[in-house]
Structures are given as C-alpha cells and as structure tokens.
Design a protein around this motif. Structure first.
Motif, PDB file in Angstrom:
ATOM      1  N   ILE A 236      36.194  14.338  -7.665  1.00 36.09           N
ATOM      2  CA  ILE A 236      37.244  13.621  -6.922  1.00 36.09           C
ATOM      3  C   ILE A 236      36.532  12.583  -6.081  1.00 36.09           C
ATOM      4  O   ILE A 236      35.641  12.926  -5.302  1.00 36.09           O
ATOM      5  CB  ILE A 236      38.048  14.577  -6.014  1.00 36.09           C
ATOM      6  N   GLU A 237      36.916  11.332  -6.250  1.00 43.12           N
ATOM      7  CA  GLU A 237      36.204  10.266  -5.539  1.00 43.12           C
ATOM      8  C   GLU A 237      37.139   9.266  -4.885  1.00 43.12           C
ATOM      9  O   GLU A 237      38.020   8.698  -5.529  1.00 43.12           O
ATOM     10  CB  GLU A 237      35.295   9.504  -6.517  1.00 43.12           C
ATOM     11  N   ASP A 238      36.911   9.065  -3.601  1.00 44.95           N
ATOM     12  CA  ASP A 238      37.599   8.028  -2.835  1.00 44.95           C
ATOM     13  C   ASP A 238      36.556   7.224  -2.067  1.00 44.95           C
ATOM     14  O   ASP A 238      35.471   7.722  -1.792  1.00 44.95           O
ATOM     15  CB  ASP A 238      38.520   8.651  -1.770  1.00 44.95           C
TER      16      ASP A 238
ATOM     17  N   SER B  56      35.410  -1.648  -6.355  1.00 45.34           N
ATOM     18  CA  SER B  56      36.235  -0.441  -6.267  1.00 45.34           C
ATOM     19  C   SER B  56      35.537   0.648  -7.071  1.00 45.34           C
ATOM     20  O   SER B  56      34.689   0.358  -7.919  1.00 45.34           O
ATOM     21  CB  SER B  56      37.634  -0.693  -6.836  1.00 45.34           C
ATOM     22  N   ASP B  57      35.896   1.903  -6.804  1.00 49.61           N
ATOM     23  CA  ASP B  57      35.267   3.041  -7.480  1.00 49.61           C
ATOM     24  C   ASP B  57      36.099   4.271  -7.138  1.00 49.61           C
ATOM     25  O   ASP B  57      36.135   4.677  -5.975  1.00 49.61           O
ATOM     26  CB  ASP B  57      33.824   3.191  -6.951  1.00 49.61           C
ATOM     27  N   ALA B  58      36.809   4.827  -8.113  1.00 43.12           N
ATOM     28  CA  ALA B  58      37.656   5.984  -7.825  1.00 43.12           C
ATOM     29  C   ALA B  58      37.702   6.915  -9.029  1.00 43.12           C
ATOM     30  O   ALA B  58      37.768   6.450 -10.167  1.00 43.12           O
ATOM     31  CB  ALA B  58      39.074   5.543  -7.463  1.00 43.12           C
TER      32      ALA B  58
ATOM     33  N   GLU C 110      28.164  -1.786  -6.341  1.00 42.42           N
ATOM     34  CA  GLU C 110      28.800  -0.477  -6.531  1.00 42.42           C
ATOM     35  C   GLU C 110      28.066   0.624  -5.773  1.00 42.42           C
ATOM     36  O   GLU C 110      28.679   1.529  -5.233  1.00 42.42           O
ATOM     37  CB  GLU C 110      28.827  -0.091  -8.015  1.00 42.42           C
ATOM     38  N   HIS C 111      26.756   0.590  -5.857  1.00 42.64           N
ATOM     39  CA  HIS C 111      25.934   1.624  -5.216  1.00 42.64           C
ATOM     40  C   HIS C 111      24.984   0.938  -4.245  1.00 42.64           C
ATOM     41  O   HIS C 111      24.149   0.139  -4.666  1.00 42.64           O
ATOM     42  CB  HIS C 111      25.100   2.390  -6.263  1.00 42.64           C
ATOM     43  N   GLU C 112      25.133   1.196  -2.965  1.00 45.65           N
ATOM     44  CA  GLU C 112      24.238   0.620  -1.958  1.00 45.65           C
ATOM     45  C   GLU C 112      24.154   1.587  -0.788  1.00 45.65           C
ATOM     46  O   GLU C 112      24.746   2.673  -0.854  1.00 45.65           O
ATOM     47  CB  GLU C 112      24.739  -0.770  -1.530  1.00 45.65           C
TER      48      GLU C 112
ATOM     49  N   GLY D 104      27.847  11.037  -2.113  1.00 44.99           N
ATOM     50  CA  GLY D 104      28.395   9.679  -2.160  1.00 44.99           C
ATOM     51  C   GLY D 104      27.349   8.593  -1.982  1.00 44.99           C
ATOM     52  O   GLY D 104      26.162   8.866  -1.775  1.00 44.99           O
ATOM     53  N   HIS D 105      27.841   7.365  -2.090  1.00 47.84           N
ATOM     54  CA  HIS D 105      26.995   6.177  -1.978  1.00 47.84           C
ATOM     55  C   HIS D 105      27.756   5.099  -1.243  1.00 47.84           C
ATOM     56  O   HIS D 105      28.994   5.029  -1.351  1.00 47.84           O
ATOM     57  CB  HIS D 105      26.610   5.677  -3.374  1.00 47.84           C
ATOM     58  N   GLY D 106      27.046   4.239  -0.539  1.00 43.21           N
ATOM     59  CA  GLY D 106      27.685   3.086   0.072  1.00 43.21           C
ATOM     60  C   GLY D 106      28.239   2.167  -1.009  1.00 43.21           C
ATOM     61  O   GLY D 106      27.850   2.257  -2.180  1.00 43.21           O
TER      62      GLY D 106
ATOM     63  N   PHE E   7      31.665   4.032   2.199  1.00 46.03           N
ATOM     64  CA  PHE E   7      30.962   4.790   1.155  1.00 46.03           C
ATOM     65  C   PHE E   7      31.925   5.697   0.405  1.00 46.03           C
ATOM     66  O   PHE E   7      33.061   5.938   0.846  1.00 46.03           O
ATOM     67  CB  PHE E   7      29.806   5.610   1.748  1.00 46.03           C
ATOM     68  N   SER E   8      31.453   6.188  -0.736  1.00 47.74           N
ATOM     69  CA  SER E   8      32.272   7.098  -1.528  1.00 47.74           C
ATOM     70  C   SER E   8      32.066   8.521  -1.037  1.00 47.74           C
ATOM     71  O   SER E   8      31.017   8.874  -0.506  1.00 47.74           O
ATOM     72  CB  SER E   8      31.901   7.013  -3.013  1.00 47.74           C
ATOM     73  N   ILE E   9      33.129   9.332  -1.218  1.00 50.03           N
ATOM     74  CA  ILE E   9      33.027  10.786  -1.084  1.00 50.03           C
ATOM     75  C   ILE E   9      33.414  11.288  -2.470  1.00 50.03           C
ATOM     76  O   ILE E   9      34.567  11.113  -2.890  1.00 50.03           O
ATOM     77  CB  ILE E   9      34.014  11.326  -0.019  1.00 50.03           C
ATOM     78  N   GLU E  10      32.452  11.847  -3.208  1.00 54.89           N
ATOM     79  CA  GLU E  10      32.729  12.196  -4.598  1.00 54.89           C
ATOM     80  C   GLU E  10      32.058  13.482  -5.050  1.00 54.89           C
ATOM     81  O   GLU E  10      31.223  13.474  -5.957  1.00 54.89           O
ATOM     82  CB  GLU E  10      32.365  11.040  -5.530  1.00 54.89           C
ATOM     83  N   PRO E  11      32.444  14.611  -4.435  1.00 51.27           N
ATOM     84  CA  PRO E  11      31.881  15.868  -4.914  1.00 51.27           C
ATOM     85  C   PRO E  11      32.321  16.134  -6.353  1.00 51.27           C
ATOM     86  O   PRO E  11      33.417  15.722  -6.751  1.00 51.27           O
ATOM     87  CB  PRO E  11      32.480  16.906  -3.955  1.00 51.27           C
TER      88      PRO E  11
END
Ligand code: ZN
Ligand code: ZN
Ligand code: ZN
Length: 361
Positions: A336-338, A229-231, A300-302, A293-295, A320-324
């Motif tokens: 903000i990251e989801d 998870s990553d938020a 965590e990061h791929e 973002g990252h997969g 993947f994450s969207i985290e501007p």
C-alpha cells in the motif's frame, strides 16, 4: 522557473567554499532551471559560479528547446557549434577554479574530461549543495506533488474495470500507460504484478494471464508539471486467495502506523520502524523486504530515505512515500503506497483512494 532556486543554490555553493557547481542533464538541472535536457554525447552543462552569473552551455542544435523551457531567462545561454570544444569552453570560463562540485548525473565521460582540462581544481559531489535544497519542498512544489497524486488517484479509480480473467498483465499495462498519459505529461512506470508475480516488488508486466481469484498489485507513476506521482493499491479478481485478506489487514495497519508516526523531529528510521513493527508482530517480518519509503519530487526516488537506521530528522516540507509491503514468494504480494508531506504539526496525505483491498467483480 524561479530565480529563487538558482539563487539559493549559488548561496549554498559559496557556503560550501566551492567556486562553482556544474550540473549536467537530469533532475538537478530540471529542478534548477525547468529545462528537461536530453542526456546526449554532446555536452549540456549548467554552471553556477560564485563569482559570475549562472550560464547554461548547450549544443547549438538544442538551443531552441533550451529557450522554449525558459532556462535562458534565468541563466545566460551559450550555444556551442559542432566544431567547438565544449570542455575547453568551460575551462576557459573558469580560470583558476580551485573547488568545483558536479551533479550526480554528469556522465563520467564529461567529468573526466573536465578534470583533465582543469588540473588545478578539486572535484566534489554536487549533492552537498543540492540535496538539502531538494529535500525540503516549497508550497508550490507541494501543490505540484498534490496535483500529480490526484492524477494518479484518478488512474487507480479506473483499475477495476481493466482487470478481468483472461487479460494479460501486458495488456492491462498498455491501458494503464495510456491513462497515465492522459492525466500526466509523462509515464514513469507501470507495475502490474498478478498472482505470484505480486511477490516481486519491481516486477513490471509480463505475459501472465489473469485468473479468477488472483491478487494483483498495481503500482503506477508519472510526471505532471515536473513532479512525480507514485501510488500502489491491491486488487482481487473475485474472492481473495486464502490468507490474503488477513495479510492485507496487517498492511493497512502498518501503513496507518507509519503515517501517524510522521511529524517534524522524528527520525526517518522511526517512521520505518512504525510500519515494520506491525508487520513483524503479525509474523511477516521476513516478508517485508524493502524500506518503508523514499522521498519524491522532480525524481521518483530521492531523499529522504525512510529506512531502518536512518537518523535523518524529518522536517516540515519533506515529501515521501509510505509503502509497506508483504511478499510471499510463489503465492502473492501486497503493498500500500501513498505520498505524504510532513507539515509543521504532523502530516498531510496526498493520495486519497481507499486503502482497503478492492474486490473486482
Ligand atoms: Zn520502487
Ligand atoms: Zn510505487
Ligand atoms: Zn514508491
């Protein structure tokens, strides 16, 4: 774990005209076998040959843990004793190997020894085989990522009660570590960036004491049933510092634009640009200092990397994450990251917490 992944890996090894894939401890091994092997000076190695059934070499003292993971049900378990030479053991079982691939995380101490023991073999990066498999998630993997996302959302729901003037980032970090531990199997990381520390995206925690009027960036992640998870959400103690509310509004808009850009067929770089153009137009372009973002999956990061210029085409099943983020040094930062998953016709957002700025009383 399913045989499926090992079967698909083996087919990919054959397609790449390789004789075998060699995988050391790390996310690739977990992905293929479910075995969370420790990275040790003693060799642990999964071998996926085209011409034989897969086998897993482990030091004898790790045999019990390897069996407990169920890895012995999908690969033949071979335990080596303290006086054996595991490198020679591998070389003996791969006579005449011409082309081998090694996982990215196999330590050079083993790779170099294998290269000397198998002088006739050429060594390639295991990523050729594993990257395409790992970056498209199955329905089971998406369920696991959704469960992990739900677990971290529950931790974010508790954040406001932990933030108060007079507490240090480290104290808050300790509480968050405990709560991630309660909702996940493992804690991966805890970032509590208060005030100016929020302007450093990977600031973890420190001795800074929170003050009324601080903006606080909280980015947390753990692992549940093998998936990460990553938020990230942003909090304010009392009334926001000057300019912060407007900055956060820009970020919400950038985040939404990137999420809306996700669908099969677009390029990863287009998703990055969707967020970046909003931030640039608002005058904060230079303050968005990382990729969008990252997969995410067993790691965590791929792949895929949601970064400017990446022509990787988004396919259904990519997660993947969207985290501007916007970072103003010496003042504050926000991100903000989801986690999202590309679906056949669009996108599914796995995190459900409100993305607006949370004001803590
Ligand atoms: Zn990061
Ligand atoms: Zn994060
Ligand atoms: Zn992230």
């Amino acid at each position: 774990m399913d045989h499926d992944r090992l079967d698909r890996a083996r087919a990919a090894v054959a397609d790449a005209a390789l004789d075998a894939l060699l995988v050391g401890p790390g996310p690739d091994l977990r992905y293929l076998t479910g075995y969370h092997a420790p990275a040790l000076e003693r060799l642990t190695l999964l071998v996926v040959p085209v011409a034989q059934d897969p086998w897993l070499l482990v030091p004898a003292l790790e045999g019990a843990r390897a069996r407990a993971s169920g890895a012995d049900r999908i690969a033949e378990l071979i335990e080596w004793d303290e006086t054996d030479d595991p490198i020679a053991l591998v070389a003996d079982r791969l006579p005449g190997a011409g082309a081998l691939a090694v996982s990215d995380r196999l330590w050079s101490v083993f790779t170099l020894a294998l290269q000397s023991a198998l002088p006739g073999a050429r060594f390639h990066s295991g990523s050729i085989v594993l990257r395409p498999l790992r970056r498209i998630k199955s329905a089971d993997e998406i369920d696991a990522l959704a469960a992990a996302a739900d677990a971290i959302d529950r931790v974010h729901a508790d954040v406001p009660e932990l933030l108060s003037p007079g507490r240090t980032e480290t104290e808050i970090g300790r509480d968050l570590t405990e709560r991630i531990g309660e909702t996940h199997d493992e804690v991966n990381f805890v970032i509590v960036g208060s005030g100016p520390n929020g302007a450093s995206p990977h600031h973890e925690t420190g001795s800074r004491v929170l003050q009324a009027g601080d903006a606080v960036v909280v980015d947390i992640g753990g692992m549940l049933a093998g998936y990460c998870s990553d938020a990230t959400r942003n909090y304010v103690l009392g009334s926001p510092p000057p300019g912060y509310g407007a900055l956060h509004g820009v970020l919400e808009q950038a985040h939404r634009a990137a999420v809306e850009a996700v669908r099969p067929g677009v390029r990863a770089g287009d998703v990055d640009e969707a967020a970046r153009s909003v931030i640039r137009d608002a005058g904060y372009g230079a303050a968005f200092i990382h990729r969008t973002g990252h997969g995410i999956g067993v790691e965590e990061h791929e792949e895929p990397w949601i970064v400017a210029g990446n022509d990787q085409v988004i396919e259904a099943g990519m997660a993947f994450s969207i985290e501007p983020g916007i970072y103003l040094p010496e003042r504050y930062g926000a991100r903000i990251e989801d986690i999202v998953v590309a679906t056949d016709d669009g996108v599914r957002i796995l995190n459900q917490r409100p993305r607006t700025l949370t004001i803590c009383a």
